[in-house]
Design a protein around this motif. Structure first.
Motif, PDB file in Angstrom:
ATOM      1  N   MET A 172       0.816  -1.192   0.000  1.00  0.00           N
ATOM      2  CA  MET A 172       0.000   0.000   0.000  1.00  0.00           C
ATOM      3  C   MET A 172       0.861   1.258   0.000  1.00  0.00           C
ATOM      4  N   GLU A 173       1.978   1.194   0.715  1.00  0.00           N
ATOM      5  CA  GLU A 173       2.880   2.354   0.781  1.00  0.00           C
ATOM      6  C   GLU A 173       3.370   2.749  -0.608  1.00  0.00           C
ATOM      7  N   ASN A 174       3.662   1.745  -1.462  1.00  0.00           N
ATOM      8  CA  ASN A 174       4.095   2.044  -2.833  1.00  0.00           C
ATOM      9  C   ASN A 174       3.007   2.758  -3.619  1.00  0.00           C
ATOM     10  N   ASN A 175       1.733   2.421  -3.359  1.00  0.00           N
ATOM     11  CA  ASN A 175       0.624   3.111  -4.021  1.00  0.00           C
ATOM     12  C   ASN A 175       0.702   4.608  -3.747  1.00  0.00           C
ATOM     13  N   PHE A 176       0.903   4.956  -2.469  1.00  0.00           N
ATOM     14  CA  PHE A 176       0.953   6.355  -2.085  1.00  0.00           C
ATOM     15  C   PHE A 176       2.100   7.078  -2.777  1.00  0.00           C
ATOM     16  N   LYS A 177       3.286   6.493  -2.723  1.00  0.00           N
ATOM     17  CA  LYS A 177       4.456   7.138  -3.315  1.00  0.00           C
ATOM     18  C   LYS A 177       4.302   7.311  -4.821  1.00  0.00           C
ATOM     19  N   THR A 178       3.834   6.267  -5.484  1.00  0.00           N
ATOM     20  CA  THR A 178       3.679   6.326  -6.936  1.00  0.00           C
ATOM     21  C   THR A 178       2.596   7.325  -7.323  1.00  0.00           C
ATOM     22  N   CYS A 179       1.475   7.299  -6.622  1.00  0.00           N
ATOM     23  CA  CYS A 179       0.381   8.234  -6.931  1.00  0.00           C
ATOM     24  C   CYS A 179       0.763   9.672  -6.607  1.00  0.00           C
ATOM     25  N   ASN A 180       1.508   9.882  -5.540  1.00  0.00           N
ATOM     26  CA  ASN A 180       1.936  11.238  -5.190  1.00  0.00           C
ATOM     27  C   ASN A 180       2.730  11.878  -6.323  1.00  0.00           C
ATOM     28  N   SER A 181       3.484  11.070  -7.049  1.00  0.00           N
ATOM     29  CA  SER A 181       4.286  11.618  -8.142  1.00  0.00           C
ATOM     30  C   SER A 181       3.417  12.093  -9.311  1.00  0.00           C
ATOM     31  N   LEU A 182       2.137  11.714  -9.338  1.00  0.00           N
ATOM     32  CA  LEU A 182       1.234  12.131 -10.413  1.00  0.00           C
ATOM     33  C   LEU A 182       0.460  13.405 -10.086  1.00  0.00           C
ATOM     34  N   TRP A 183       0.508  13.844  -8.831  1.00  0.00           N
ATOM     35  CA  TRP A 183      -0.223  15.048  -8.436  1.00  0.00           C
ATOM     36  C   TRP A 183       0.186  16.219  -9.322  1.00  0.00           C
ATOM     37  N   SER A 184      -0.751  17.063  -9.645  1.00  0.00           N
ATOM     38  CA  SER A 184      -0.564  18.252 -10.491  1.00  0.00           C
ATOM     39  C   SER A 184      -0.381  17.908 -11.959  1.00  0.00           C
ATOM     40  N   SER A 185      -0.619  16.656 -12.327  1.00  0.00           N
ATOM     41  CA  SER A 185      -0.575  16.295 -13.747  1.00  0.00           C
ATOM     42  C   SER A 185      -1.761  16.920 -14.468  1.00  0.00           C
ATOM     43  N   THR A 186      -1.564  17.208 -15.727  1.00  0.00           N
ATOM     44  CA  THR A 186      -2.655  17.654 -16.580  1.00  0.00           C
ATOM     45  C   THR A 186      -3.342  16.418 -17.141  1.00  0.00           C
ATOM     46  N   ILE A 187      -4.664  16.390 -17.026  1.00  0.00           N
ATOM     47  CA  ILE A 187      -5.434  15.260 -17.540  1.00  0.00           C
ATOM     48  C   ILE A 187      -5.722  15.524 -19.012  1.00  0.00           C
ATOM     49  N   LYS A 188      -5.151  14.706 -19.865  1.00  0.00           N
ATOM     50  CA  LYS A 188      -5.355  14.842 -21.313  1.00  0.00           C
ATOM     51  C   LYS A 188      -6.638  14.145 -21.752  1.00  0.00           C
ATOM     52  N   LYS A 189      -6.936  13.014 -21.082  1.00  0.00           N
ATOM     53  CA  LYS A 189      -8.113  12.240 -21.476  1.00  0.00           C
ATOM     54  C   LYS A 189      -8.505  11.316 -20.327  1.00  0.00           C
ATOM     55  N   ILE A 190      -9.825  11.134 -20.147  1.00  0.00           N
ATOM     56  CA  ILE A 190     -10.348  10.127 -19.219  1.00  0.00           C
ATOM     57  C   ILE A 190     -11.266   9.224 -20.025  1.00  0.00           C
ATOM     58  N   ASN A 191     -11.078   7.925 -19.872  1.00  0.00           N
ATOM     59  CA  ASN A 191     -11.920   6.965 -20.575  1.00  0.00           C
ATOM     60  C   ASN A 191     -12.593   6.054 -19.550  1.00  0.00           C
ATOM     61  N   PHE A 192     -13.916   6.060 -19.541  1.00  0.00           N
ATOM     62  CA  PHE A 192     -14.690   5.165 -18.685  1.00  0.00           C
ATOM     63  C   PHE A 192     -15.194   4.017 -19.550  1.00  0.00           C
ATOM     64  N   ASP A 193     -14.758   2.797 -19.248  1.00  0.00           N
ATOM     65  CA  ASP A 193     -15.242   1.611 -19.944  1.00  0.00           C
ATOM     66  C   ASP A 193     -16.087   0.842 -18.930  1.00  0.00           C
ATOM     67  N   LEU A 194     -17.386   1.126 -18.925  1.00  0.00           N
ATOM     68  CA  LEU A 194     -18.279   0.564 -17.917  1.00  0.00           C
ATOM     69  C   LEU A 194     -18.359  -0.954 -17.960  1.00  0.00           C
ATOM     70  N   PHE A 195     -18.383  -1.520 -19.150  1.00  0.00           N
ATOM     71  CA  PHE A 195     -18.564  -2.963 -19.266  1.00  0.00           C
ATOM     72  C   PHE A 195     -17.312  -3.758 -18.927  1.00  0.00           C
ATOM     73  N   ASN A 196     -16.136  -3.156 -19.086  1.00  0.00           N
ATOM     74  CA  ASN A 196     -14.887  -3.818 -18.720  1.00  0.00           C
ATOM     75  C   ASN A 196     -14.341  -3.328 -17.390  1.00  0.00           C
ATOM     76  N   LYS A 197     -15.124  -2.486 -16.697  1.00  0.00           N
ATOM     77  CA  LYS A 197     -14.801  -1.984 -15.362  1.00  0.00           C
ATOM     78  C   LYS A 197     -13.409  -1.345 -15.298  1.00  0.00           C
ATOM     79  N   THR A 198     -13.166  -0.421 -16.213  1.00  0.00           N
ATOM     80  CA  THR A 198     -11.875   0.260 -16.275  1.00  0.00           C
ATOM     81  C   THR A 198     -12.081   1.769 -16.417  1.00  0.00           C
TER      82      THR A 198
END
Length: 127
Positions: free
Chosen positions: A1-27
């Motif tokens: 879990m600790e690695n999740n925090f560290k890895t995700c923290n490095s993404l903070w302040s990123s610009t979101i270029k695209k979000i894709n919701f695939d409801l049927f494949n749960k992604t």
């Protein structure tokens, strides 16, 4: 879990270029760009096998004119892991679990997600 925090923290302040919701494949997939000093890098954040998600458009205290569509770009403000719960007195809605373990903040809005797996730049993490 600790690695999740560290890895995700490095993404903070990123610009979101695209979000894709695939409801049927749960992604849910984010294509991100991070600018640090003069170095620009591309990243992906995927939430896999989610059970549920809830989009909340704005804070209680947000000014009335807030509309996420009016921004020139969208920033991944933060990613938080924990236990979050939404409540409803609605008879129909009470049938569904409104519990989440990931909160992704985008400006003054939030995406709450219940999931057990993240993939960041191809590296898989279990929550």
């Amino acid at each position: 879990m600790e690695n999740n925090f560290k890895t995700c923290n490095s993404l903070w302040s990123s610009t979101i270029k695209k979000i894709n919701f695939d409801l049927f494949n749960k992604t849910i997939k984010f294509d991100l760009t991070l600018l640090e000093r003069e170095n620009e890098t591309s990243h992906t954040l995927e939430i896999m096998d989610y059970e549920s998600f809830l989009w909340i458009e704005k804070y209680k205290t947000t000014h009335e004119g807030y509309d996420i569509r009016n921004y020139d770009y969208h920033e991944l403000t933060s990613i938080t892991f924990g236990n979050f719960e939404a409540k409803s007195d609605n008879k129909w809605l009470k049938q569904y679990a409104l519990k989440y373990n990931i909160a992704i903040e985008i400006w003054e809005s939030a995406l709450l997600i219940k999931s057990t797996k993240l993939v960041i730049d191809g590296e898989e993490f279990h929550i």
